[in-house]
Design an enzyme around this catalytic site. Structure first.
Site, PDB file in Angstrom:
ATOM      1  N   TYR A 587       0.811  -0.721   0.291  1.00 46.60           N
ATOM      2  CA  TYR A 587      -0.106   0.455  -0.370  1.00 46.60           C
ATOM      3  C   TYR A 587       0.921   1.396   0.209  1.00 46.60           C
ATOM      4  O   TYR A 587       1.801   1.442   0.290  1.00 46.60           O
ATOM      5  CB  TYR A 587      -0.573   0.562   1.217  1.00 46.60           C
ATOM      6  CG  TYR A 587      -1.873  -1.013   1.165  1.00 46.60           C
ATOM      7  CD1 TYR A 587      -2.891  -0.997   1.070  1.00 46.60           C
ATOM      8  CD2 TYR A 587      -1.500  -2.817   2.222  1.00 46.60           C
ATOM      9  CE1 TYR A 587      -3.865  -1.963   1.406  1.00 46.60           C
ATOM     10  CE2 TYR A 587      -2.247  -3.297   2.281  1.00 46.60           C
ATOM     11  CZ  TYR A 587      -3.731  -3.200   1.426  1.00 46.60           C
ATOM     12  OH  TYR A 587      -4.586  -4.448   2.048  1.00 46.60           O
ATOM     13  N   GLN A 595     -10.676   5.070  -1.259  1.00 46.37           N
ATOM     14  CA  GLN A 595     -10.685   3.731  -1.644  1.00 46.37           C
ATOM     15  C   GLN A 595      -9.428   2.825  -1.131  1.00 46.37           C
ATOM     16  O   GLN A 595      -8.544   2.884  -2.074  1.00 46.37           O
ATOM     17  CB  GLN A 595     -11.498   3.268  -2.313  1.00 46.37           C
ATOM     18  CG  GLN A 595     -12.303   2.500  -2.662  1.00 46.37           C
ATOM     19  CD  GLN A 595     -13.217   1.970  -0.801  1.00 46.37           C
ATOM     20  OE1 GLN A 595     -13.369   3.394  -0.143  1.00 46.37           O
ATOM     21  NE2 GLN A 595     -13.789   1.384  -0.777  1.00 46.37           N
ATOM     22  N   LEU A 596      -9.544   2.382  -0.002  1.00 45.75           N
ATOM     23  CA  LEU A 596      -8.322   1.138   0.073  1.00 45.75           C
ATOM     24  C   LEU A 596      -8.280   0.293  -1.251  1.00 45.75           C
ATOM     25  O   LEU A 596      -9.164  -0.156  -1.492  1.00 45.75           O
ATOM     26  CB  LEU A 596      -8.531   0.534   1.220  1.00 45.75           C
ATOM     27  CG  LEU A 596      -6.582  -0.468   1.562  1.00 45.75           C
ATOM     28  CD1 LEU A 596      -5.703   0.727   2.089  1.00 45.75           C
ATOM     29  CD2 LEU A 596      -7.608  -1.690   2.732  1.00 45.75           C
ATOM     30  N   HIS A 597      -6.504   0.861  -1.368  1.00 47.43           N
ATOM     31  CA  HIS A 597      -6.206   0.300  -2.593  1.00 47.43           C
ATOM     32  C   HIS A 597      -5.479  -0.709  -2.692  1.00 47.43           C
ATOM     33  O   HIS A 597      -4.311   0.027  -2.294  1.00 47.43           O
ATOM     34  CB  HIS A 597      -6.205   0.068  -4.114  1.00 47.43           C
ATOM     35  CG  HIS A 597      -5.922   0.888  -4.257  1.00 47.43           C
ATOM     36  ND1 HIS A 597      -6.068   2.925  -3.831  1.00 47.43           N
ATOM     37  CD2 HIS A 597      -5.111   2.423  -4.061  1.00 47.43           C
ATOM     38  CE1 HIS A 597      -5.377   3.849  -3.843  1.00 47.43           C
ATOM     39  NE2 HIS A 597      -4.064   3.349  -4.498  1.00 47.43           N
ATOM     40  N   LEU A 598      -5.115  -1.737  -2.750  1.00 49.20           N
ATOM     41  CA  LEU A 598      -3.623  -2.891  -2.806  1.00 49.20           C
ATOM     42  C   LEU A 598      -2.653  -3.173  -3.775  1.00 49.20           C
ATOM     43  O   LEU A 598      -3.276  -3.347  -4.786  1.00 49.20           O
ATOM     44  CB  LEU A 598      -4.184  -4.459  -1.993  1.00 49.20           C
ATOM     45  CG  LEU A 598      -2.354  -5.293  -2.027  1.00 49.20           C
ATOM     46  CD1 LEU A 598      -1.627  -4.547  -1.039  1.00 49.20           C
ATOM     47  CD2 LEU A 598      -3.082  -6.726  -1.775  1.00 49.20           C
TER      48      LEU A 598
END
Length: 699
Positions: A587, A595-598
């Site tokens: 991350y 918006q949490l994104h990997l």
DNA sequence: GTTCTAGAAC
DNA sequence: GTTCTAGAAC
């Protein structure tokens, strides 16, 4: 420039018969990358006079040539009535001496000095070799700088009839023109041309740079109505505080050490302007300090630029009012905290952050070398003392009780100690350069002069400034306790409209399903719209309210784990199609998109969308947080560590061999070829996934 | 995040 | 003159 190189020059031959056959032997003088070969080629291709270029690099037919071969080549050409360029570095008088023996009635001896800024030469070297060999990145700098340390400008009394000095490209151009136009019967006027007024230096651009910065700062000071100049001028310089290396625990002879300190410092200060060095020792009875003081005085070194200081190196500003950009640490070879002395004190004062930052930079250190570690802004050393970098340096060991004992071999020992100081000072020069490039933060502090009673307001100022920084940049170090107070403020983030694309997709995947690789209950997988490598996908959380890594807490562990295994699954798929790449999952500490994104990204970084420093550093500094670490940290502390955006400004370094590169294009051409193994840190804990990685078969 | 572009650096 | 960076606008 004082117009020198241009001042022509040609004298028409007096008595044609006797003069027309005179040959010229021109010795090029300059470090690698100064443009010697280019010079020769340019003249040869344009000149009416027959020239022969004798080049040590090529004369050996594939092998490295020798000086003897060059001498023979020169004799042969001169005998044929041709003029000769000696294309080798020739920086030292001794190196030139043999060629000057040709000086005779039929040959004019010339020197052409390509005294360009070291920085320029280094960057050309990097460009030229690009990849293998030792002359690249940081090493090019070391080699060129070392050569320049020993340079002796040619002098007419060596036997030259003419010396042309070139300090910049336009000087070089003019010199090329002059030599190109030199017909078979022409003669250039004797004497020295284009010599710089006072100090000679290969570091012109760095000097210029510091001078400019100092000017800017002064004019800003004036605007603020501050005091003008005076004796405190030195206080504005970036300062390196350093302890005496190897003389405590490593028992290096004090007299020899003090010589080396003074000589290395003098050398460095000659080359780089507007920086200051401070030798620090705890005790005012320190023998090394008094020895150095004595020698500094003898040599007449500017006391504004080299000072000795008695005090604790970890409290120079708070206790002594001495502001230092960087402090040197007399490190151990494992770069481990503790032990004792300066090393223990610095690691203790800097907090855990230094240990972590150090590990990211290097695992071990060789005697005679150094490594600069940027201090996170959360470190007490940064906040309280204003120190931005700790430079670890390792000197020679003369103590039989310690590892790598040199058995009293002072030839070796002195060399290593010199190397250590020169490496330390070079590291400092690049640090100072970096810091200057940023908007001056600590320099804004309006302190008057030195004075031991450094007032409290200033310290408060530092503190509050740094607190402000933490709220705006969301920099944190260790776990949850740290940022509790700041959380409310940080929480309300302003996402621009462009930053909502992922959020919109996550909230309504059906609408965008054509572009998606996978839709699961709690995550989505999609190709990054602007991939920064051949394979670059995002695993996007679908949970509303989980905007970024900072929001991720214990309750999110299930989704973090499921995103992680989705990432691993896609890596496996990619590797089954092509087993060659390596992958990392992680991350961004501070993402641009909501918006949490990997990120799941192959480590080739071969992509036209990778365009700038921020792109590179966001995947190749601690700004990129490996998914495995994030999960561990949240399990252990309840939140993940985040790195500040400052890291995005760091110099460009290869993610494999860690060599430094001057710009993105050069970095990209390097990484296309670099096959060095990855840093040890990445090889642990499955941070790096590849076809040979066992963990892939299990999970 | 990108694109555009001025101007710095080469 | 060309290349490269960095800041503003979106």
């Amino acid at each position: 420039m004082d117009g020198g190189a241009s001042s022509d020059s040609r004298i028409s031959p007096k008595g044609k018969e006797e003069e027309s056959n005179r040959t010229v032997l021109a010795i090029l003088v300059g470090p690698p990358g100064s443009g010697k070969s280019t010079f020769c080629e340019a003249v040869i291709s344009a000149s009416r006079r027959p020239w022969v270029r004798v080049c040590q690099d090529t004369i050996g037919n594939g092998k490295t040539g020798t000086k003897a071969q060059c001498l023979k080549g020169a004799v042969d050409a001169l005998n044929e009535g041709k003029s000769v360029f000696i294309d080798r570095c020739n920086l030292e008088r001794e190196q030139r001496a043999d060629f000057l023996k040709f000086c005779g009635s039929r040959t004019d001896m010339h020197a052409i000095v390509l005294d360009l800024p070291a920085k320029v030469c280094i960057s050309r070297c990097v460009n030229r070799t690009g990849h293998e060999g030792n002359v690249q990145g940081g090493r090019a700098a070391v080699i060129v700088n070392k050569m320049l340390q020993n340079k002796e400008a040619p002098n007419l009394n060596e036997g030259f009839s003419r010396i042309t000095f070139c300090q910049n490209d336009s000087d070089v151009k003019e010199a090329i023109k002059m030599y190109s136009e030199l017909g078979p019967a022409d003669k250039l006027s004797p004497g020295e041309f284009g010599k710089k007024s006072k100090k000679e230096s290969g570091q012109q651009s760095i000097m210029k740079f510091f001078k400019k910065s100092a000017r800017e700062e002064n004019s800003q000071k004036e605007k603020e109505g501050g005091s003008s100049s005076g004796n405190g001028a030195g206080n504005e310089f970036p300062t390196l505080a350093f302890p005496s290396i190897s003389t405590a625990d490593f028992q290096f002879d004090l007299d020899k050490a003090s010589d080396i300190i003074v000589e290395s410092a003098q050398d460095f200060l000659k080359r780089v302007d507007n920086v200051r060095l401070a030798l620090v020792d705890l005790s005012d009875k320190s023998r090394i300090i008094s020895l150095v003081r004595e020698k500094v005085m003898k040599k007449g070194i500017d006391s504004n630029r080299f000072i000795t200081f008695v005090g604790d190196i970890t409290m120079l500003y708070s206790k002594g009012g001495l502001r230092c950009t960087a402090i040197a640490n007399a490190a151990n070879w494992r770069l481990k905290p503790g032990g004792g002395g300066v090393n223990a004190a610095i690691f203790k004062a800097a907090g855990e952050a230094l240990d972590i930052a150090t590990k990211e930079r290097a695992e071990t250190l060789n005697p005679g070398s150094s490594v600069a570690v940027p201090l996170p802004s959360t470190s007490p050393l940064y906040q309280r003392e204003g120190v931005t970098h700790v430079i670890h340096v390792l000197g020679p060991n003369m103590n039989p009780q310690r590892p790598n004992y040199l058995q009293n071999d002072y030839t070796k020992g002195c060399k290593i100690l010199r190397d250590a100081y020169s490496s330390l000072f070079e590291s400092f020069a690049s640090v100072a350069c970096l810091e200057r490039n940023k908007k001056p933060k600590l320099a804004e502090l309006k302190d008057k002069t030195s004075g031991e009673s450094k007032n409290k307001e200033n310290r408060e100022e530092v503190k509050s400034r740094n607190q402000n920084q933490t709220t705006t940049t969301t920099t944190t170090t260790s776990g949850e306790s740290k940022n509790k107070e700041n959380r409310e403020e940080v929480k309300s983030r302003n996402w621009g409209s462009w930053a909502l694309a992922l959020y919109n997709t996550a909230m309504d995947p059906e609408k965008y399903k054509d572009g998606l690789l996978e839709i699961a209950d709690d995550f989505i997988v999609l190709n990054d719209l602007y991939p920064k490598a051949r394979k670059h996908v995002l695993v996007l959380s679908r949970l509303n309210g989980l905007d970024c890594l900072e929001d991720a807490k214990r309750e999110h562990l299930p989704i973090l784990k499921s995103m992680h295994s989705a990432g691993v699954k896609w890596v496996k798929k990619f590797l089954s199609e092509d087993p060659s790449p390596h992958f990392r999952l992680g991350y961004h500490s501070v993402p641009s998109m909501r918006q949490l994104h990997l990120h799941v990204i192959s480590q080739d970084f071969d992509s036209p969308s990778l365009k700038n420093k921020k792109h590179w550093n966001s995947f190749n500094t601690a700004f990129f947080r490996d998914s495995v670490d994030v999960i561990d940290e949240i399990e252990e502390h309840g939140s993940a560590k985040l790195s500040g955006e400052k890291l995005l400004e760091m110099e460009l370094r290869c993610h494999r061999c860690k060599s430094a590169h001057p710009n993105i294009p050069k970095l990209k051409s390097h990484i296309a070829k670099c096959r060095a193994s990855y840093p040890p840190h990445l090889l642990q804990n499955s941070r790096l996934l590849s076809a040979t990685n066992n963990d892939l078969n299990i999970s």
